[in-house]
Design an enzyme around this catalytic site. Structure first.
Site, PDB file in Angstrom:
ATOM      1  N   HIS A   1       0.764  -1.172  -0.052  1.00  0.00           N
ATOM      2  CA  HIS A   1       0.083  -0.063   0.058  1.00  0.00           C
ATOM      3  C   HIS A   1       1.007   1.309   0.011  1.00  0.00           C
ATOM      4  O   HIS A   1       1.974   1.366   0.852  1.00  0.00           O
ATOM      5  CB  HIS A   1      -0.881   0.032   1.135  1.00  0.00           C
ATOM      6  CG  HIS A   1      -2.015   1.153   1.336  1.00  0.00           C
ATOM      7  ND1 HIS A   1      -2.976   1.142   0.569  1.00  0.00           N
ATOM      8  CD2 HIS A   1      -1.461   2.441   2.199  1.00  0.00           C
ATOM      9  CE1 HIS A   1      -3.605   2.457   0.690  1.00  0.00           C
ATOM     10  NE2 HIS A   1      -2.630   3.272   1.683  1.00  0.00           N
TER      11      HIS A   1
ATOM     12  N   ASP B   1     -15.556   1.444   7.011  1.00  0.00           N
ATOM     13  CA  ASP B   1     -14.368   2.257   6.634  1.00  0.00           C
ATOM     14  C   ASP B   1     -14.912   3.301   5.658  1.00  0.00           C
ATOM     15  O   ASP B   1     -14.667   4.509   5.892  1.00  0.00           O
ATOM     16  CB  ASP B   1     -13.258   1.639   6.040  1.00  0.00           C
ATOM     17  CG  ASP B   1     -12.310   2.470   5.684  1.00  0.00           C
ATOM     18  OD1 ASP B   1     -11.587   3.246   6.293  1.00  0.00           O
ATOM     19  OD2 ASP B   1     -11.959   2.552   4.379  1.00  0.00           O
TER      20      ASP B   1
ATOM     21  N   SER C   1      -8.104   3.094   9.146  1.00  0.00           N
ATOM     22  CA  SER C   1      -8.801   3.006   7.529  1.00  0.00           C
ATOM     23  C   SER C   1      -7.850   2.521   6.506  1.00  0.00           C
ATOM     24  O   SER C   1      -8.448   1.528   5.803  1.00  0.00           O
ATOM     25  CB  SER C   1      -8.874   4.581   7.296  1.00  0.00           C
ATOM     26  OG  SER C   1      -9.468   4.744   6.007  1.00  0.00           O
TER      27      SER C   1
ATOM     28  N   LYS D   1      -8.953  -2.115   5.283  1.00  0.00           N
ATOM     29  CA  LYS D   1      -9.109  -2.537   3.783  1.00  0.00           C
ATOM     30  C   LYS D   1      -8.088  -3.707   3.658  1.00  0.00           C
ATOM     31  O   LYS D   1      -8.356  -4.846   3.209  1.00  0.00           O
ATOM     32  CB  LYS D   1      -8.991  -1.659   3.152  1.00  0.00           C
ATOM     33  CG  LYS D   1     -10.111  -0.549   3.128  1.00  0.00           C
ATOM     34  CD  LYS D   1     -10.195   0.652   1.950  1.00  0.00           C
ATOM     35  CE  LYS D   1      -9.077   1.513   2.243  1.00  0.00           C
ATOM     36  NZ  LYS D   1      -9.330   2.682   3.376  1.00  0.00           N
TER      37      LYS D   1
END
Length: 437
Positions: A82, A161, A183, A187
């Site tokens: 990410h 979220d 947050s 995910k």
């Protein structure tokens, strides 16, 4: 259990339990409490920050507020990456198929772009027919067959979220580090991966511009991910200037394909960070023991064509034309209007400010200011010159693309403010500042 009691409890600096966070997450997902109470809770968390343990409990509760991907039938290490976002940061497009070549599974759930930072889903959709909204069964099938799938968040993955994310903006609690961590990680935890690499950027084009703030966020992300049972590390990376040469969706797909074809000299900084992040993903997944061997392995997959073939197969399985991997110029069309931005004097490209260049891309039509804005996939900027490269007066520094004259003029006017030409060659910058384990 009442929402009001939990708001008061957090307001009074008391710790919340797993059951209480589960109640809040389910309420956010199902809409069973009013938005004003959820907003009040977020403000209480902003004023009295969650502890590391509370952050992990909230993250897990948010992830479990809906379905969670389970890859029990895939006996490979499962790893994802990410990025906190930047300008020209289309690294995931090349990274996911490349890392999957090494025999690890890469389920990569991504988002859309907002503001000056681009979104992976928008870039993928620049390829005609490419589907990013995929049924869960199709994700499982593709992962088993190919080892990689790039998709958008489904309605039933971490629904809490989506609600809390929108209310953070409305309630003035956006900057809360624990809420940011929850947050992001909710995910990723819902993806069902074992390992996670975080690319936390700093600089003008980053979500957090100050290095110290990025370091604090990275440490919080790693600490919380480990409490959730994920193998995690973070790279603190430079985003004062754009990464690579491409800004805009079509441009970034084109650059990805050319890099996977082995043209590393096209964008050396993009290639360097691609190999570095891929190597760390292989190490944290347990697939490789040392970074040097992992780097060599990944470079080999590019050189022998394996990475491009994996990308080609992914495009085919997700509805796009696999020929884009071989003839990108046929399938990836720039916007009809272009402007060559030329140097007004001789010297070196001393600096190209990432945020200014990114906002110029938005003005051209490559990004959006609100989620309702439409994107012009062919709009954007191609940097023919990067920081440190010599330039003559009248030589082209960048080519700007747009679909109407006003957008082109506005984008060019702003882009001019991003570029600094210096008499002396600037010192090279370091892409990876530090590693948080």
């Amino acid at each position: 259990m009442r929402m009001l009691d939990l708001i008061i409890k957090k307001r009074n600096k008391k710790l919340l339990s797993a059951e209480e966070f589960n109640f809040i997450a389910q309420a956010a997902a199902k809409g069973s409490v009013p938005d004003y109470q959820l907003s009040a809770f977020l403000m209480a968390c902003f004023l009295n920050p969650l502890t590391d343990k509370e952050t992990a409990l909230l993250t897990k509760a948010m992830a479990q507020s809906g379905a969670r991907l389970e890859f029990k039938n895939i006996k490979l290490p499962k790893v994802d990456k990410h990025s906190t976002g930047g300008v020209g940061d289309g690294l995931s497009l090349a990274l996911a198929p490349l890392v999957a070549c090494a025999g690890v599974a890469v389920p990569m759930m991504s988002g859309r772009g907002l503001g000056h930072t681009g979104g992976t889903l928008d870039k993928l959709e620049a390829m005609k027919g490419f589907k990013i909204r995929i049924p869960t069964a199709s994700i499982y099938s593709q992962m088993k067959k190919l080892g990689v799938c790039m998709f958008g968040q489904t309605q039933d993955l971490a629904p809490a979220d989506r609600k809390l994310y929108s209310l953070r903006d409305a309630s003035g609690s956006v900057e809360s580090r624990p809420l940011i961590v929850a947050s992001i990680l909710s995910k990723k935890y819902a993806e069902g991966v074992d390992s996670l690499l975080m690319d936390v950027k700093y600089g003008s084009g980053a979500f957090m511009q100050k290095l110290a703030d990025s370091q604090k966020l990275a440490k919080a992300l790693v600490a919380t991910a480990k409490l959730l049972g994920l193998n995690c590390r973070a790279l603190i990376t430079y985003m004062d200037q754009p990464l690579g040469r491409a800004i805009g969706n079509t441009n970034e797909i084109y650059q990805t394909i050319e890099i996977l074809k082995g043209k590393k000299h096209l964008a050396p900084d993009f290639y360097e960070l691609l190999i570095e992040e891929g190597a760390h993903m292989l190490v944290i997944s347990g697939k490789e023991k040392n970074l040097e061997k992992a780097r060599a392995l990944l470079e080999g997959y590019i050189e022998d064509g394996s990475a491009l073939e994996k990308f080609r197969q992914m495009v085919k399985l997700q509805g796009g034309n696999p020929d884009v991997a071989d003839h990108p110029e046929k399938h990836l069309k720039n916007a009809k209007l272009k402007l060559e931005f030329k140097a007004d004097k001789k010297g070196y490209i001393g600096f190209i400010d990432a945020k200014t260049a990114g906002v110029a891309g938005v003005l051209l039509g490559a990004g959006r200011n609100t989620m309702e804005d439409k994107i012009d996939y062919g709009a954007g900027i191609w940097l023919t010159k990067k920081a440190g490269e010599a330039v003559k007066k009248g030589e082209v520094i960048a080519v700007l693309y747009a679909s109407d004259e006003k957008r082109l003029a506005d984008g060019a006017e702003l882009f001019a403010q991003a570029v600094k030409i210096t008499a002396n060659k600037p010192k090279p910058y370091k892409l990876v500042h530090s590693i948080i384990k």
